[in-house]
Scaffold this motif. Structure first.
Motif, mmCIF file in Angstrom:
data_model
loop_
_atom_site.group_PDB
_atom_site.id
_atom_site.type_symbol
_atom_site.label_atom_id
_atom_site.label_comp_id
_atom_site.label_asym_id
_atom_site.label_seq_id
_atom_site.Cartn_x
_atom_site.Cartn_y
_atom_site.Cartn_z
ATOM 1 N N ARG A 85 0.822 -1.209 0.000
ATOM 2 C CA ARG A 85 0.000 0.000 0.000
ATOM 3 C C ARG A 85 0.853 1.254 0.000
ATOM 4 N N ASP A 86 2.106 1.056 0.246
ATOM 5 C CA ASP A 86 3.011 2.198 0.285
ATOM 6 C C ASP A 86 3.797 2.172 -1.016
ATOM 7 N N LEU A 87 3.842 3.284 -1.714
ATOM 8 C CA LEU A 87 4.478 3.285 -3.023
ATOM 9 C C LEU A 87 5.962 2.958 -2.947
ATOM 10 N N MET A 88 6.617 3.499 -1.918
ATOM 11 C CA MET A 88 8.051 3.245 -1.787
ATOM 12 C C MET A 88 8.314 1.767 -1.527
ATOM 13 N N ARG A 89 7.488 1.195 -0.667
ATOM 14 C CA ARG A 89 7.631 -0.241 -0.405
ATOM 15 C C ARG A 89 7.383 -1.022 -1.681
ATOM 16 N N LEU A 90 6.401 -0.576 -2.423
ATOM 17 C CA LEU A 90 6.076 -1.262 -3.662
ATOM 18 C C LEU A 90 7.286 -1.301 -4.579
ATOM 19 N N TYR B 150 -0.728 2.542 -10.850
ATOM 20 C CA TYR B 150 -0.898 3.705 -11.735
ATOM 21 C C TYR B 150 -2.371 4.059 -11.840
ATOM 22 N N GLN B 151 -3.145 2.989 -11.983
ATOM 23 C CA GLN B 151 -4.584 3.201 -12.118
ATOM 24 C C GLN B 151 -5.138 3.874 -10.875
ATOM 25 N N ARG B 152 -4.737 3.392 -9.696
ATOM 26 C CA ARG B 152 -5.307 3.921 -8.464
ATOM 27 C C ARG B 152 -4.837 5.340 -8.201
ATOM 28 N N VAL B 153 -3.615 5.611 -8.513
ATOM 29 C CA VAL B 153 -3.058 6.906 -8.134
ATOM 30 C C VAL B 153 -3.391 7.988 -9.152
ATOM 31 N N PHE B 154 -3.270 7.637 -10.403
ATOM 32 C CA PHE B 154 -3.337 8.714 -11.391
ATOM 33 C C PHE B 154 -4.657 8.802 -12.145
ATOM 34 N N THR B 155 -5.346 7.695 -12.240
ATOM 35 C CA THR B 155 -6.600 7.777 -12.985
ATOM 36 C C THR B 155 -7.743 8.059 -12.032
ATOM 37 N N GLY B 156 -8.869 8.332 -12.628
ATOM 38 C CA GLY B 156 -10.027 8.610 -11.804
ATOM 39 C C GLY B 156 -10.385 10.072 -11.865
ATOM 40 N N PRO B 157 -11.394 10.445 -11.089
ATOM 41 C CA PRO B 157 -11.855 11.821 -11.130
ATOM 42 C C PRO B 157 -10.811 12.780 -10.595
ATOM 43 N N ARG B 158 -10.841 14.010 -11.069
ATOM 44 C CA ARG B 158 -9.879 14.999 -10.645
ATOM 45 C C ARG B 158 -10.060 15.299 -9.171
ATOM 46 N N ARG C 213 4.343 16.527 -2.653
ATOM 47 C CA ARG C 213 3.136 17.313 -2.949
ATOM 48 C C ARG C 213 1.934 16.803 -2.193
ATOM 49 N N GLY C 214 1.816 15.476 -2.135
ATOM 50 C CA GLY C 214 0.632 14.908 -1.504
ATOM 51 C C GLY C 214 0.811 14.645 -0.018
ATOM 52 N N GLY C 215 2.055 14.712 0.449
ATOM 53 C CA GLY C 215 2.283 14.508 1.882
ATOM 54 C C GLY C 215 2.106 13.067 2.308
ATOM 55 N N SER C 216 2.117 12.152 1.381
ATOM 56 C CA SER C 216 1.922 10.756 1.771
ATOM 57 C C SER C 216 2.538 9.865 0.725
ATOM 58 N N GLN C 217 2.838 8.645 1.148
ATOM 59 C CA GLN C 217 3.328 7.668 0.191
ATOM 60 C C GLN C 217 2.304 6.577 -0.042
ATOM 61 N N ILE D 200 -0.913 4.606 -1.232
ATOM 62 C CA ILE D 200 -1.660 4.631 -2.478
ATOM 63 C C ILE D 200 -3.066 5.164 -2.263
ATOM 64 N N GLU D 201 -3.692 4.753 -1.128
ATOM 65 C CA GLU D 201 -5.098 5.117 -0.970
ATOM 66 C C GLU D 201 -5.292 6.608 -0.760
ATOM 67 N N ASP D 202 -4.188 7.341 -0.479
ATOM 68 C CA ASP D 202 -4.342 8.785 -0.323
ATOM 69 C C ASP D 202 -4.405 9.514 -1.671
ATOM 70 N N TYR D 203 -4.246 8.777 -2.735
ATOM 71 C CA TYR D 203 -4.178 9.438 -4.038
ATOM 72 C C TYR D 203 -5.334 8.986 -4.924
ATOM 73 N N GLY D 204 -5.407 9.650 -6.074
ATOM 74 C CA GLY D 204 -6.438 9.312 -7.062
ATOM 75 C C GLY D 204 -6.592 10.462 -8.032
ATOM 76 N N GLY D 205 -6.586 10.139 -9.316
ATOM 77 C CA GLY D 205 -6.859 11.144 -10.334
ATOM 78 C C GLY D 205 -5.797 12.189 -10.525
ATOM 79 N N TRP D 206 -4.602 11.909 -10.087
ATOM 80 C CA TRP D 206 -3.561 12.932 -10.174
ATOM 81 C C TRP D 206 -3.130 13.208 -11.614
ATOM 82 N N GLN D 207 -3.507 12.288 -12.499
ATOM 83 C CA GLN D 207 -3.174 12.495 -13.907
ATOM 84 C C GLN D 207 -3.638 13.866 -14.380
ATOM 85 N N ARG D 208 -4.775 14.225 -13.871
ATOM 86 C CA ARG D 208 -5.368 15.461 -14.359
ATOM 87 C C ARG D 208 -4.710 16.685 -13.734
#
Lengths: 516, 119, 440, 99, 518
Positions: free
Chosen positions: E316-321, E447-455, E372-376, E378-386
């Motif tokens: 669940r942690d990007l760095m660990r991933l 990638y899907q969880r962090v960057f895709t999805g609603p803005r 930028r997001g203050g967290s590593q 995954i669940e803290d992110y979403g839609g950052w692509q936009r």
């Protein structure tokens, strides 16, 4: 009938002992106020002069070869001189710490060891800034013993040297300025166990004498090949003498004094004795084992291996749970004793050099580390500086307070942990190399695991020093200067021994010449 | 003949005489019970509790004992040397003089520092 | 090690013909001799002291009161023997036994005389001897201290304990001076065997060669046996009777007896070591080619000499006052030991230079005299400033005000009272007091 | 009587001394135990000296006596100073140092 | 190898000493602290340029298999230790990788949330960080240039200290524990290696230069068991360093707590010391033992591949991933090394470089994002692509390189390793292919969880100029390795050839030792 005495060969030890006697006379006649400067001068002068004498003798011995002195009671060979040199270097460094009174103008020693703690007499002396200056002659006597110990050519001299080095240390241990009762109890424990081990040592000597009819190493060694029967006497004798020596180096199961004494004794003395005693005792052990015991490795192997393994394991495991820095360093010293023993019991020529190098690196770093300990102090509610803050937590944020001190401590800890580019690493390397050469690779394997575990507690301290914020219950005081000199010299020496160990390795390699 | 056998005999006879005397007096003397008789002698004052075991002596006694031990050892070394003075020769003389000097140094020290004062 | 002589010189006396019954006779003789001597000593002391104090002493029982001593002895034997409450019973019993045994045993090596014929067997008038006989004497004497110390300790009582501790301190303090002074004699004689010591004094008694040692020994020996002026352990004014306080009957008697036997012992040692042992004094020894130095005669001289010392001790008791404890310890540690040590070193050096170098005695003595002068001069100056490294140097004390707090207070140590207003009358008063005192 | 008996006696004394040190908690007794051990070593040294007809053992015994004396002095000094600081000479009581 | 062969100018010594000296100067010069970043950048770029010049002018690509730029100095002749520098093609590319990454890490040092928790804490903190990074650079260059076993070991251990402080002083909330864990794992591995180092000297030819790899290669005597034990002592240390199952656990903790730049250097370069050591030390020194143990090691490597992949998917942690993906990738490398196939070996070495570039990019980009997001998590992110399209693009490219998309850096080496492995063992090779499928999952899912999805409703800026530079350089690197791997392959292939030769010798070698025994 009348033995010929080569006074030149005795010069190093005689200088130190003469200075000690002179110190006693000064104590008797000099007015109170002038004693301290005189004593400090004598101490440094004597140690430095003895060091010069050792160097001079070294060149002489290299040129003219080894010799026996006073009819064989003492042996002057490169090994002796190197061990004496290391003792003197440690002693000189320790003397800086011992002599320092820090910014509080109070040394580590009781104003008067005879005065009851808290008595009006003691307060009076403290106010007048009077110290117990007998410390200096006592230290010099101990150094004398340490110098003679590895030089002893017969068991009698060995025994006397053992006592000459031990007795002053017992007394010095009891002289802490603060926490006197702990100090005295430490001294008592040290004394009783020390005397106990001396008795074993002596019984061993007696058995060896009974076996061979002589106390001279060479003659005992000769007897081992000639005498038939009575083997039990020989083995038991060697084992008992070894017990006495193992006690001095703090090997398990003869280690129980170490943590208490390290904790209770005045810190400068702890550093001095941790460094000096080990050098002397391992020096004596090498000569004893290498001259008398060859051919009996097999008989001694079980005993020695058990001791070594136990020493390393106990030193590490118990070191991990310590919360007091002095106790932690004590257990670390136990573990180190185990590592050195690997080199000692390898019965290889390289083992001698490795032991000497290890002891030098360890001794220098130890004196430095305890020097740092003397400067970290507790503060009471009113902000007055009191005794040493020895709990590990007290070192939190040392890097923020005194970066230099923290870096020095880091260097010492790295050296203890055996991280490369410090003297401790080269020491460990050479020791393990000797061990493997002697076929003791299982021991070496345990040793490396143990040293990985010891690293745990060293680095716990590093975490506290560097990665934790300081609290306000402790403070770091300034030294008068001498402790800083000692710490700086020790740190530089530790790094130098790690980065450019070549010359020293060559020296100790040349010192691996034992004259029976 | 072992010269020490008569010594043992002498000591044995002396001990027997001493013990016999003590045993004999038990038969010779009267036995009259009296509670106060068996109390400690305190000059008529009420007995001090635990008088004997308090062990509060001036520190000087210990100091004297310690000094004595050191000097007694010196004497022990002097006797054999004194007896074989001629045979040990100049070396023995110098050695013992050094030894005496080394013992004298702490003695002087103790003297100067008031270890021998009884005040 | 050096090659040391493996065997010490054997004693002069020859015991080769002794049999077990000879030993038994001698041993029993020694015991009887000592007990009778003690009884005699009691009488001598009482009568002698009486004479010295211009009174009569015991004079009723028996001839000149001689029976009084026997009567006292018998009385002690038939007194009730009680066991103190709270005492450590074993040690309480053992202490007098130790004291008595040690006291009796010392005489085993004392030579009463030379070889005599006893029931056809040539044997010396001495139970036994060995090359370290004097060491035996000292050892047993030191062991005797245990009697005193344990006696005081076992009683579980205050005064005896204090007495025994004092006595231990005293005995060990004086033993040092004694031991060192004896060492110098052993050095001169080259032996520690009693018979050989006597033998070495054939031409000249040691007392003449080693006078300082003799003086040191004599003072020490009086201290060693707790006699006046050194009878501090029993100082009846302070400690009731020291370690003997809680003892009765024979237990007390053995302590008492051992004290007197010890007097005889040290006198005998003094005789053997310094006064030529059984050798006849000079004019007698010259008579008839040394007739008085052979056969049973020497026993007479020996006993006479021992009694000479016994009498000296009685005489001293009648003359001197008891010392204060600090003075006493000071005498032991600061005078006797340094003197003895200095003397020993001097003897050793003179002997050594004489034996091991070519310098003749005359030169040595001159050099020594010079050295002594220097030392004396140095000591003179050193002694000038007394006390511990100046810390207790006389400081300017503020004048003592006896009424500082509004009421009279005594002076603190170091302070002196201001002269009394009546001081002018004091000299006249004290001179009369002195005269009055000397009358007593 | 065989000289070896003395050696055995020495061993027994040594063991007694060691037991005293290890089991008795009074520091003075422990000190005495140590002294007993040293003296038993002396006994065996002197016995061996006799066996070998050599004087070294006796010399050693002399030195041991010195050392024993020095040890007693220092031990007593430490014990007395503890005693003055805390009125007890028991080994149990000093417990500030945890094991 | 001797000093007469040494280059006219001691390039390697210079490359090592310059950053080291610069680090020390920075640490002790207070006035430099305010300009620490510029200083560090200047030094690291200088070193990079120096390295380029050195390799271009002095390195003979034609004989990349031999040690070049060699320098030898006597250090501790009594115990056979010398200071010997020199690089083969493999060393050269690793050094190149190091000198490339260090300026990039320094360039975006302030884009790290741990290093710069608040803007006030700059100055001294930066200075310390950059000083340690420079020191680390010196050690990295040195270790890839070391031609003496003892020297290698010294550097191997010395490397711990800068990393320890980089994690412990500048990491996240649990940095102390993570630093200690890292240290103890590495130290334990290192100390076990120490036994081997000692044993190698004792069993080797000895003499004042007894530790030189050249002198030791093929000269270590001893029974088969002794050889195997020595091999294992080295291998365990390297396995800890190149995190292999089951001694990989420290890596995830360390990367989670360390600043992103530290993680990038740690995984990108430092851990390669493990695989580097296997190739440079294990194989030449103990060919017999290496080939005996090869099968077991390959199975372990396979487990690493699969295990790392699986755990990465569930991280669940990007760095660990990223750390666990690396465990998986290191599995490929080790597998390639011990497969005994020249193709796989070349692939493994190439993999080291490619993975260095790709993983470093991933770590750095996630670091920018976490700042930028203050967290590593995954669940803290979403839609950052936009919101941050450049960041997302950079992540995607690096991720695709990681999952070995053809045309990007990961493809060629992975393909080569798999092909090589197949030639040895079809089963292992076949199972290893599963790792590629896992890779798709563990890259694309996050990638899907962090960057895709609603803005998302957040105010963050996209990458700044410096950050773009870093991402750009690394992307260029990935593309270059993807399309033109030729020059690098030319550099490393001779090394692979030699290394594989050890396996071929091994049968004779072990036969020889057995013969000696009987």
């Amino acid at each position: 009938m009348t033995p010929v005495i080569d006074w030149a060969a005795l010069a190093p030890a005689i200088i130190v002992m003469g200075a000690a006697v002179l110190g006693v006379i000064v104590e008797a006649f000099a007015p109170r106020g002038t004693r301290r400067p005189i004593q400090v001068t004598i101490t440094f002068a004597a140690l430095a002069a003895a060091l010069v004498a050792v160097v001079w003798r070294w060149t002489e011995v290299q040129a003219n070869g080894s010799q026996t002195v006073v009819g064989g009671q003492l042996i002057e060979d490169p090994f002796t001189l190197m061990a004496q040199g290391i003792v003197l270097v440690s002693g000189l460094l320790a003397a800086f710490v011992i002599a320092d009174r820090t910014q509080t103008r109070e040394g580590a020693f009781a104003a008067s060891a005879a005065a009851r703690p808290g008595s009006p007499e003691e307060r009076e002396l403290t106010r007048a800034g009077i110290d117990q200056t007998e410390v200096y002659p006592l230290v010099l006597f101990a150094v004398t013993g340490m110098m003679v110990f590895p030089a002893a050519g017969d068991l009698l001299t060995l025994f006397i040297a053992l006592e000459v080095l031990s007795l002053p240390l017992y007394v010095l241990s009891a002289m802490a300025r603060r926490k006197r009762l702990i100090s005295q109890e430490a001294a008592l424990k040290y004394f009783l166990l020390g005397a106990f081990s001396s008795a074993f040592f002596l019984m061993g000597i007696s058995l060896l004498y009974g076996f061979s009819g002589s106390v001279r190493y060479s003659e005992v060694a000769a007897a081992t090949t000639v005498t038939v029967g009575m083997d039990w006497m020989l083995i038991a004798g060697i084992a008992l003498v070894l017990i006495g020596l193992l006690f001095k180096v703090g090997a398990v199961p003869f280690h129980s004094w170490t943590p208490d004494v390290y904790q209770g004794a005045p810190t400068p003395i702890t550093g001095f004795m941790a460094a000096g005693t080990k050098v002397a005792a391992f020096g004596a052990m090498i000569r004893f084992l290498y001259v008398i015991a060859p051919g009996m490795e097999a008989d001694l192997e079980v005993l020695l291996w058990t001791v070594i393994i136990a020493t390393m394991i106990v030193g590490t495991v118990l070191g991990i749970v310590q919360k007091d820095i002095k106790r932690m360093l004590a257990y670390s010293s136990i573990a180190h004793a185990g590592f050195v023993l690997i080199a000692v019991t390898s019965f290889q020529e390289t083992g001698i050099g490795a032991t000497l190098f290890y002891l030098l690196a360890y001794g220098v770093a130890t004196v430095g580390a305890f020097g740092v300990v003397t400067l970290v102090r507790e503060k009471d509610a009113a902000g007055n500086i009191t005794g040493e803050a020895t709990s590990l937590e007290s070192y939190a944020g040392l890097a923020k307070r005194k970066p230099g001190l923290a870096v020095a401590m880091l260097v010492f800890l790295l050296s203890f942990a055996g991280i490369p580019l410090t003297g401790g690493f080269v020491g460990k390397f050479t020791a393990f190399a000797a061990g493997i050469e002697g076929g003791a690779w299982p021991l070496v394997l345990i040793a490396v695991i143990a040293s990985a575990a010891t690293a745990y507690f060293y680095f716990r301290l590093v975490v506290l020093m560097f990665f934790t914020e300081p609290d306000d219950r402790t403070t770091v005081i300034a030294s008068e200067g001498m402790t800083l000199v000692a710490i700086a010299l020790a740190a530089v020496a530790t790094i130098a021994l790690g980065v450019v160990p070549g010359p020293v390795l060559e020296l100790v390699g040349n010192a691996a010449v034992l004259l029976p | 003949m072992n010269p020490y056998t008569p010594l043992l005999l002498m000591i044995a006879i002396a001990a027997v005489v001493a013990v016999l005397g003590l045993v004999g007096t038990g038969f010779l003397g009267p036995k009259r019970y009296n509670r106060v008789k068996l109390e400690n002698y305190e000059c008529g004052v009420e007995a001090t509790p635990n008088a004997g075991s308090a062990g509060r002596f001036p520190i000087k006694y210990y100091l004297t004992a310690m000094t004595f031990i050191i000097f007694d050892i010196e004497v022990v070394f002097l006797y054999p040397w004194a007896v074989s003075f001629e045979r040990l020769g100049a070396f023995g003389l110098i050695a013992v003089l050094t030894f005496v000097f080394l013992i004298t140094v702490p003695f002087v020290y103790e003297w100067r520092r008031g270890g021998l004062e009884w005040d | 090690m050096f090659t040391l002589p493996t065997e010490m010189a054997q004693p002069v006396a020859d015991f080769s013909q002794d049999t077990w019954w000879i030993w038994l006779i001698k041993a029993v003789f020694i015991v009887l001799f000592l007990i009778l001597s003690v009884i005699l000593a009691l009488w001598v002391e009482r009568r002698g002291l009486g004479r010295m104090q211009t009174r009569l002493g015991p004079n009723v029982t028996g001839f000149m009161g001689f029976g009084q001593a026997f009567a006292d002895a018998i009385k002690l034997m038939i007194k009730e023997d009680f066991w103190l409450k709270g005492a450590d019973r074993v040690i309480y019993f053992l202490a007098p036994v130790i004291a008595a045994t040690c006291a009796f045993s010392i005489f085993a090596v004392m030579p009463f005389g030379p070889q005599v014929s006893m029931f056809g067997i040539e044997t010396p008038l001495q139970l036994t001897d060995s090359s370290v006989a004097m060491l035996y004497v000292l050892a047993i004497a030191a062991l005797g201290v245990y009697g005193l110390v344990l006696g005081g300790w076992a009683a579980n009582s205050t005064y005896p304990l204090l007495g025994s501790v004092r006595s231990a301190a005293q005995v060990i303090s004086y033993e040092l001076g004694m031991g060192i002074s004896l060492a110098s004699v052993f050095l001169i004689a080259g032996t520690m065997s009693t018979s050989s010591l006597v033998d070495s004094q054939t031409s000249l008694w040691h007392v003449f060669i080693a006078l300082p040692a003799f003086i040191t020994y004599f003072i020490s020996m009086v201290g060693e046996v707790n006699r006046l002026p050194f009878d501090l352990p029993e100082a009846e004014g302070e400690l009731v009777a020291g370690h003997t306080t809680e003892y009765s009957s024979m237990k007390f008697a053995w302590f008492y007896l051992s004290e007197y036997i010890n007097m005889i012992n040290v006198s005998a040692v003094a005789t053997v070591v310094f006064l030529g042992g059984w050798r006849a004094p000079w004019p007698l020894s010259a008579i008839n080619d040394g007739m008085f130095n052979e056969g049973w005669w020497p026993m007479l001289w020996f006993i006479a000499k021992v009694w000479f010392f016994m009498f000296l001790m009685v005489w001293i008791r009648g003359t001197l006052l008891r010392m204060r404890y600090d003075h006493f310890m000071k005498l032991g540690w600061k005078v006797l030991i340094p003197v003895a040590l200095g003397w020993l070193v001097a003897v050793a050096v003179i002997q050594g230079i004489g034996s091991f170098t070519d310098i003749d005695t005359q030169t040595i003595l001159v050099i020594l005299a010079a050295i002594f002068l220097v030392i004396f001069a140095v000591l003179w100056f050193v002694d000038g400033k007394k006390g511990d490294d100046g810390s207790s140097a006389p400081e300017e004390q503020p004048e003592f005000d006896a009424f500082a707090g509004g009421f009279p207070v005594p002076p603190m140590p170091g302070q002196t009272l201001p002269p009394s207003p009546r001081a002018k009358r004091a000299p006249a008063y004290s001179s009369t007091a002195k005269e009055a005192g000397s009358d007593e | 009587m065989s000289l070896m008996n003395y050696v055995i006696l020495a061993f027994i004394l040594f063991a007694i001394g060691a037991a005293a040190v290890l089991t008795r908690r009074n520091s003075i007794i422990a000190l005495m135990g140590v002294e007993l051990m040293l003296n038993s070593a002396n006994l065996s040294l002197v016995t061996f000296a006799r066996m070998h007809g050599d004087i070294t053992g006796q010399t050693l015994a002399f030195f041991v006596m010195v050392v024993a004396a020095a040890e007693v002095v220092i031990g007593l000094a430490i014990i007395v100073s503890i005693f003055r600081t805390r009125r007890s000479a028991s080994l149990d009581a000093p417990n500030l140092l945890k094991n | 190898m001797n000093t007469s062969q040494a280059a006219a100018f001691p390039w390697l010594t210079a490359l090592i000493l310059v950053p080291l000296a610069a680090a020390i100067v920075l640490a002790f010069t207070k006035s430099l602290h305010r300009h620490a970043k510029a200083y560090g950048l200047a030094v690291s770029i200088l070193v990079a340029i120096g390295a380029v010049i050195a390799f271009v002018t002095e390195f003979d690509t034609g004989s990349a298999g031999t040690v070049q730029l060699a320098e030898t100095y006597s250090w501790m002749p009594t115990i056979g230790v010398s200071i010997a520098w020199g690089v083969t093609g493999m060393g050269a590319v690793m050094i190149a990788l190091s000198v490339l990454l260090v300026p990039l890490v320094i360039l975006t040092a302030e884009s790290d949330r741990f290093l710069r928790p608040s803007e006030e804490a700059a100055g001294r903190r930066d200075a310390g960080y950059i000083a340690w990074v420079l020191a680390l650079e010196a050690v990295m260059i040195a270790i890839f240039a070391a031609q003496d076993v003892f020297l290698f070991y010294v550097l191997f251990e010395a490397m711990l200290i800068p990393v320890y402080f980089l994690i412990g002083s500048y990491g996240g909330p649990n940095r102390k524990a993570a630093a200690l864990k890292f240290l103890l794992y590495s130290l334990a591995g290192g100390l076990i290696m120490l036994v081997g180092v000692v044993a190698v000297y004792v069993a080797g030819p000895g003499g004042p230069e007894g530790f030189l790899i050249a002198n030791l290669a093929g000269a270590v005597t001893g029974s088969q068991t002794a050889q195997m034990l020595m091999f294992l002592s080295f291998f365990i240390a390297f396995a800890v360093k190149a995190p292999m199952f089951p001694v990989h656990t420290w890596l995830a903790d360390a990367t989670e707590e360390a600043p992103a730049g530290t993680s990038a250097l740690l995984v990108g370069v430092l851990d390669k010391v493990g695989t580097y050591g296997m190739i440079a030390l294990c194989l030449p020194l103990f060919p017999g033992a290496a080939s005996d143990a090869a099968m077991v090691i390959m199975i372990l490597a396979l487990i690493s591949i699969l295990w790392g992949g699986f755990v990465a998917i569930y991280s669940r942690d990007l760095m660990r991933l990223i750390a666990f993906t690396s465990v998986s990738h290191f599995g490929f490398m080790v597998m390639g090394i011990f497969s005994g196939s020249e193709t796989a070996m070349t692939g493994a070495i190439l993999y080291m470089v490619a993975h260095g570039v790709g993983t470093a990019a991933l770590f750095l980009i996630v670091g920018y994002m976490a700042k930028r997001g203050g967290s590593q998590r995954i669940e803290d992110y979403g839609g950052w692509q936009r919101v941050t399209p450049v960041l997302a693009g950079g992540f995607l490219v690096a991720g695709l390189a990681t999952l070995s998309l053809p045309g990007l850096s990961g493809f060629v080496p992975e393909f080569m390793v798999l092909v090589g492995t197949f030639s040895v063992s079809k089963i292992i090779g076949g199972l290893a292919v599963l790792g590629v499928i896992l890779a798709a999952l563990y890259i694309l899912l996050p990638y899907q969880r962090v960057f895709t999805g609603p803005r998302p409703d957040i105010q963050v800026k996209d990458l700044g100029a410096a950050e773009k530079t870093v991402v750009g350089v690394l992307t260029a690197g990935m593309l270059a390795l993807g399309f033109l791997p030729g020059p690098v392959i030319d550099l490393v292939q001779p090394v692979a050839e030699q290394s594989v030769a050890h396996f071929d010798d091994s049968s004779t070698a072990s036969a020889l030792t057995e013969g000696n025994l009987q």
